[in-house]
Scaffold this active site. Structure first.
Site, mmCIF file in Angstrom:
data_model
loop_
_atom_site.group_PDB
_atom_site.id
_atom_site.type_symbol
_atom_site.label_atom_id
_atom_site.label_comp_id
_atom_site.label_asym_id
_atom_site.label_seq_id
_atom_site.Cartn_x
_atom_site.Cartn_y
_atom_site.Cartn_z
ATOM 1 N N THR A 1 -7.972 1.533 6.627
ATOM 2 C CA THR A 1 -8.024 1.395 7.857
ATOM 3 C C THR A 1 -8.118 2.931 8.309
ATOM 4 O O THR A 1 -8.671 3.883 7.599
ATOM 5 C CB THR A 1 -6.810 0.921 8.484
ATOM 6 O OG1 THR A 1 -6.861 0.575 9.943
ATOM 7 C CG2 THR A 1 -5.394 1.719 8.220
ATOM 8 N N ASN A 2 -7.807 3.247 9.620
ATOM 9 C CA ASN A 2 -8.144 4.603 10.195
ATOM 10 C C ASN A 2 -6.922 4.888 11.087
ATOM 11 O O ASN A 2 -5.971 4.071 11.160
ATOM 12 C CB ASN A 2 -9.378 4.837 10.797
ATOM 13 C CG ASN A 2 -9.652 4.028 12.126
ATOM 14 O OD1 ASN A 2 -8.617 4.133 12.987
ATOM 15 N ND2 ASN A 2 -10.603 3.138 12.125
ATOM 16 N N ARG A 3 -7.025 6.211 11.571
ATOM 17 C CA ARG A 3 -5.842 6.773 12.314
ATOM 18 C C ARG A 3 -5.576 6.457 13.738
ATOM 19 O O ARG A 3 -4.712 6.788 14.314
ATOM 20 C CB ARG A 3 -5.890 8.163 12.267
ATOM 21 C CG ARG A 3 -5.650 8.908 10.814
ATOM 22 C CD ARG A 3 -5.421 10.145 10.815
ATOM 23 N NE ARG A 3 -5.683 10.793 9.503
ATOM 24 C CZ ARG A 3 -4.549 11.104 8.553
ATOM 25 N NH1 ARG A 3 -3.343 10.438 8.822
ATOM 26 N NH2 ARG A 3 -4.594 11.403 7.411
#
Ligand code: CTP
Length: 399
Positions: free
Chosen positions: A208-210
């Site tokens: 995923t990402n931040r």
């Protein structure tokens, strides 16, 4: 922006929930409103006038017979911007529905011409009674706005039926929606996407990402306060659901694409604040990969570009806003994306700047439009930034 210099009357009636009215009044004063409190006799049994006088810095109105205020009960509801009755007990609802004017609050409400928001609170049986149902339905039909009651603990114990007064923050959001008046977003169908998406590496692991979803959630909340009907399509996020907004949860970029595709044909405005995963594993095993198997080499394939893939679903005249989170040279890169993705606006974010981008409460952005306009939003909390972005996007319907 909703409350500054507004004149708000808070009517408080005699239910135990009136301890929360102090917090409501406090929040209104903090937000810049001029607040007059009207107490019924029963409310004063719970919370004394002194408490409200200290919170507002103004005398409390409680009696029709006070010398020097002969017509205050007539004028107040005609000159104020908004009246909020919180809590509104079953008794107040009944008296108001039947046109009683036997104390300051009911007399003022009968003569009021400004918007009135009721926040009912009562025992769950009282709320479920046909008499209260009829009275409230009558008031709503006459144009009174209503928030709650909600399901939650009551003074007399737990209940799975409505009765509990809405929290002050929820009442404030409903009040803001009433106060936002005529503005370009009122009555519009708005779809906002928010948060990251995540792609499965195996049944337990994800990539995923931040993105936290904060910016998208603040935009959805602000659009609702402006009178829009709002659908928030969100990837995994810890943010709480904004008041009034319909939430649809998705996990992967493919699910996000399907949800956007489904929502777009009726959307007047699409705000793509989500940070979809751009890649997903080309193959996902059906069982968890054992660590003992040693190093893993994964092949990733690109996911769909949601904005591009759903272009054909856009309603004619729909306004589309994209986001570009970059790490340096954000405005130039965002301009290229605005053109490439067929957008009306793009919000350029530079994550390399302090206080901007992912996982922080604040942001500083530049809003670019397809006509070459460039609008700077200075560093502020994301709720304020959301308001400024919507101010700018709203010009699409007014100029
Ligand atoms: N976006 C999208 N689908 C994706 C990725 C991004 O619709 N798979 C949208 C985002 O929601 C955002 C805009 O496109 O509104 C720009 O996102 P960004 O990640 O900056 O663009 P990318 O096209 O992924 O370009 P880059 O190569 O810079 O990652």
């Amino acid at each position: 922006m909703y409350w500054a210099d507004r004149h708000v009357v808070v009517g408080v009636t005699g239910g135990i929930a009136c301890y929360k009215s102090c917090h409501l009044v406090r929040r209104l004063v903090e937000a810049g409103a001029r607040v007059d409190v009207v107490l019924t006799k029963a409310a004063a049994e719970f919370v004394g006038p002194l408490t409200f006088e200290a919170l507002t810095g103004r005398p409390v109105l409680a009696s029709l017979w006070e010398p020097g205020r002969a017509l205050a009960h007539v004028h107040l509801g005609q000159t104020a911007d908004l009246v909020i009755v919180a809590p509104a007990t079953a008794h107040l609802v009944a008296r108001l529905s039947h046109g009683f004017a036997d104390d300051f609050l009911t007399a003022m409400l009968l003569a009021a011409t400004c918007p009135v928001l009721l926040a009912p609170a009562m025992n769950d049986e009282m709320f479920a009674s046909p008499a209260t149902g009829r009275n409230l339905a009558d008031l709503v039909a006459r144009g009174f706005a209503c928030v709650g009651p909600e399901i939650g603990p009551l003074a007399e114990g737990a209940s799975d039926r409505p009765g509990r007064m809405s929290e002050p923050e929820v009442i404030l959001d409903h009040g803001a929606r009433l106060l936002s008046g005529a503005n370009p977003l009122r009555g519009k169908n708005v779809v906002v996407t928010a948060g990251p998406t995540r792609e499965s590496l195996d049944p337990v692991r994800v990539v995923t990402n931040r993105s936290s979803g904060k910016m998208g959630y603040r935009l959805a909340a602000a659009a609702w306060r402006r009178g829009a009907t709002v659908t928030l399509i969100t990837g995994p996020s810890a943010e709480s659901v904004p008041v009034g907004v319909t939430v649809e949860r998705v996990e992967s970029t493919a699910e996000l694409e399907a949800a956007v595709r489904h929502a777009l044909p009726s959307a007047d405005l699409l705000i793509m604040a989500a940070a979809p995963a751009d890649y997903r594993p080309a193959a996902t095993p059906t069982e968890k990969r054992p660590r003992a198997d040693g190093p893993v080499t994964l092949v990733f394939e690109p996911t769909a570009d949601v904005l591009m893939a759903t272009r054909a679903q856009r309603k004619p005249g729909a306004v589309v806003v994209g986001f570009a989170l970059e790490t340096g040279n954000a405005v130039e890169k965002a301009k290229a994306k605005l053109v490439r993705k067929g957008l009306d606006f793009i919000v350029a974010n530079d994550a390399s700047e302090a206080g901007a981008g992912f996982e922080v409460e604040t942001n500083r952005v530049t809003v670019l439009d397809a006509g070459g306009g460039q609008f700077e939003v200075p560093l502020a909390d994301k709720a304020t930034v959301a308001e400024r972005i919507l101010d700018r996007v709203g010009t699409r319907w007014t100029t």
